[in-house]
Design a protein around this motif. Structure first.
Motif, PDB file in Angstrom:
ATOM      1  N   ASP A 179      -1.929   5.107   2.942  1.00 52.08           N
ATOM      2  CA  ASP A 179      -1.231   3.999   3.084  1.00 52.08           C
ATOM      3  C   ASP A 179       0.065   4.048   2.563  1.00 52.08           C
ATOM      4  N   GLU A 218       3.034   2.636   4.605  1.00 52.05           N
ATOM      5  CA  GLU A 218       2.566   1.928   6.125  1.00 52.05           C
ATOM      6  C   GLU A 218       3.128   0.495   6.280  1.00 52.05           C
ATOM      7  N   SER A 269       1.543  -1.622   8.453  1.00 50.16           N
ATOM      8  CA  SER A 269       0.318  -2.204   8.299  1.00 50.16           C
ATOM      9  C   SER A 269      -1.006  -1.259   7.669  1.00 50.16           C
ATOM     10  N   TYR A 313      -4.050   0.442   6.101  1.00 52.14           N
ATOM     11  CA  TYR A 313      -5.363   0.524   6.467  1.00 52.14           C
ATOM     12  C   TYR A 313      -6.581  -0.129   5.464  1.00 52.14           C
ATOM     13  N   ALA A 339       0.699  -6.176   2.848  1.00 57.26           N
ATOM     14  CA  ALA A 339       2.047  -5.696   3.376  1.00 57.26           C
ATOM     15  C   ALA A 339       3.023  -6.772   3.007  1.00 57.26           C
ATOM     16  N   ASN A 386       4.756  -1.986   1.631  1.00 54.67           N
ATOM     17  CA  ASN A 386       3.606  -2.815   1.131  1.00 54.67           C
ATOM     18  C   ASN A 386       3.681  -2.606  -0.337  1.00 54.67           C
TER      19      ASN A 386
END
Length: 365
Positions: free
Chosen positions: A329, A332, A334, A336, A342, A354
């Motif tokens: 992640d 990212e 969004s 996981y 975020a 994030n």
């Protein structure tokens, strides 16, 4: 007078038969050459020679009686064959082959009609051929199988070939062949048939088999490891080289700087294959179809300028190694995992998309 002439002719035929018969009997073989003993006894009363062949003191063939002329002719033939065998044995020792494989006199076969058409023929083979013959028998003590099915077997055959052939036919045709079935690379097996014409011929050179194509300038590079037909023609001062072949090699350059290997890779996004190329993040996966919807124009909002690739420790090295932990992640938009939140309204992957990166840098100790 007629009777004496007839008797003389019969004596000549008989002597020739005796000499030829003894020459055939004297031809060495792999099994009898070392154990057959030949004894020659001269009889001064009859002026003849008696030749006996014995094994362990026992006579194995009827004695052969020869006159001095017959014995002299017989010795000339035997000595010449022995001379040829010694030369071949010396050649085999120099080439590293087994001289014990040489058996029998060396024979040369000439075809005058073929030589008149093609000229002199000189073909020189060398190498070795190994054949392994055997059998495998297996027995299965399984009561559920029939007795005949409990024993299975079959032949075991293996062959190794290492052969080199060079030859010249006439003044214009040359051939070369190199084959080894145990080589690790296919380009080690070469076959080439070459014709070289005269200076005033239109066809100057013709090659069939393994060939190459060289160019006199570095602007247009040639090709190596070709298999096909190459012809060189000349028309006055114009020289033309034609090649119809298949290329069996690839060219690759590797640059080493400061002890590290540097190699550039260029992978286009439209060359994606399932389970082979991987997206760097969910952003590229979600926008893949849209970015390629108006080919050849790529509608992408991001450009990857730098990428680090880490290779696992394949050699079990224990010195100068670094441990790497990868987070799925990282960067990212969004995440996981539900534990990662975020931050902001980022539209492209970023370390600040994030709170994972900030949590790692704070708890670095």
């Amino acid at each position: 007078m007629l009777l004496s002439l007839t008797a003389f002719a019969q004596q000549q035929d008989s002597s020739q038969t005796n000499v030829e018969h003894l020459i055939e009997e004297d031809t060495p073989s792999l099994s009898l050459d070392s154990i057959v003993e030949q004894h020659v006894v001269y009889d001064p009363n009859t002026d003849t020679y008696t030749i006996e062949q014995r094994i362990d003191g026992r006579l194995i063939a009827p004695p052969v009686i020869m006159t001095q002329e017959e014995y002299r002719r017989y010795r000339d033939i035997v000595d010449f064959q022995e001379y040829i065998r010694n030369r071949e044995r010396t050649r085999l020792i120099i080439e590293g082959a087994d001289p014990d494989l040489l058996a029998g006199p060396v024979q040369s076969i000439k075809n005058d009609r073929l030589q008149r058409i093609l000229g002199s023929i000189d073909i020189r083979p060398s190498g070795n051929l190994e054949l392994t013959l055997g059998g495998n028998v297996q027995r299965f003590d399984n009561p559920n199988l029939p007795q005949r099915a409990q024993v299975q077997g079959g032949p075991d055959f293996d062959m190794n070939i290492n052969m080199n052939v060079t030859g010249k036919i006439g003044d214009y045709l040359q051939m070369s062949l190199r084959y080894n079935n145990q080589t690790g690379f296919s380009f080690d097996n070469q076959v080439n048939l070459q014709y070289n014409g005269k200076e005033d011929n239109i066809l100057r050179q013709l090659e069939i088999g393994n060939t190459s194509f060289e160019t006199p300038t570095q602007l247009i590079t040639g090709a190596q490891s070709l298999f096909g037909v190459k012809a060189q023609l000349q028309f006055g001062r114009l020289t033309m080289t034609n090649v119809v072949s298949q290329q069996r090699s690839q060219k690759q350059s590797i640059v080493v700087e400061d002890g590290a290997q540097v190699q550039n890779f260029e992978i286009r996004a439209d060359q994606y294959e399932a389970d082979r190329h991987f997206f760097l993040s969910d952003f590229f996966r979600n926008n893949y179809e849209r970015a390629l919807s108006q080919m050849p124009n790529i509608l992408s909002q991001a450009t990857v300028e730098e990428l680090e690739v880490w290779i696992t420790n394949r050699n079990n090295a224990t010195q100068n190694v670094r441990d790497v932990v990868a987070f799925m992640d990282m960067g990212e938009i969004s995440p996981y995992s539900s534990d990662i939140q975020a931050i902001g309204n980022n539209t492209v992957p970023d370390n600040g998309a994030n709170d994972l990166y900030s949590r790692l840098t704070v708890n670095v100790d």
